[in-house]
Design an enzyme around this catalytic site. Structure first.
Site, mmCIF file in Angstrom:
data_model
loop_
_atom_site.group_PDB
_atom_site.id
_atom_site.type_symbol
_atom_site.label_atom_id
_atom_site.label_comp_id
_atom_site.label_asym_id
_atom_site.label_seq_id
_atom_site.Cartn_x
_atom_site.Cartn_y
_atom_site.Cartn_z
ATOM 1 N N CYS A 1 44.265 36.835 36.572
ATOM 2 C CA CYS A 1 44.597 35.463 36.815
ATOM 3 C C CYS A 1 43.244 34.944 37.178
ATOM 4 O O CYS A 1 42.561 35.105 38.420
ATOM 5 C CB CYS A 1 45.497 35.235 37.896
ATOM 6 S SG CYS A 1 45.490 33.501 38.324
ATOM 7 N N CYS B 1 43.024 32.577 40.324
ATOM 8 C CA CYS B 1 43.109 33.524 41.632
ATOM 9 C C CYS B 1 41.631 33.878 41.814
ATOM 10 O O CYS B 1 41.309 33.939 43.005
ATOM 11 C CB CYS B 1 44.107 34.669 41.022
ATOM 12 S SG CYS B 1 45.539 34.188 40.794
#
Length: 138
Positions: free
Chosen positions: A65, A68
């Site tokens: 991700c 993230c």
């Protein structure tokens, strides 16, 4: 002059390695309240502790991700011993049951716990100002 330097260098070389004093290092416990890549046990001990009045931000993330990867360093800068917040990261690929328990359906998801209960949460990337505002609501 040069010959004197060479003689003293030869004398030192013939004498062999000198005995150097042993250096000692003193370390103290690092006062850091970041719990990175927490497991179920660490999560239950810190985030779900009813006696813990210090808010714990749990960052549910995944290695793949990209948002993230940007959000976690921002959260680290706002948490720690000098602040009133702890940070815990949980990899949803390693602990899918934990993510399901708190209804994590998109990444990144940050859930704030205080006294063992969920106080607030946000989904998706947030900038510095939004994180400060989120922390102010706790």
């Amino acid at each position: 002059m040069l010959s004197q330097s060479l003689r003293s260098a030869r004398t030192i070389a013939k004498a062999g390695p000198s005995i150097r004093p042993v250096r000692s290092f003193h370390a103290t416990r690092i006062a850091r309240d970041h719990f990175l890549d927490a497991n179920d046990e660490a999560f239950n001990k810190r985030a779900l502790d009813e006696a813990n009045a210090k808010p714990v931000l749990v960052d549910f993330y995944a290695e793949w991700c990209q948002p993230c990867r940007v959000l976690t360093p921002l959260l680290k800068s706002h948490t720690g011993p000098e602040t009133g917040y702890d940070l815990m990261t949980v990899n949803v690929d390693d602990y899918p049951d934990l993510a399901a328990k708190f209804k994590v359906s998109a990444l990144p998801t940050v859930v704030a716990f205080k006294n063992g209960a969920v106080k607030n949460k946000f989904v998706g990337f947030r900038g510095d100002a939004d994180i400060k505002k989120f922390l102010g609501l706790l």
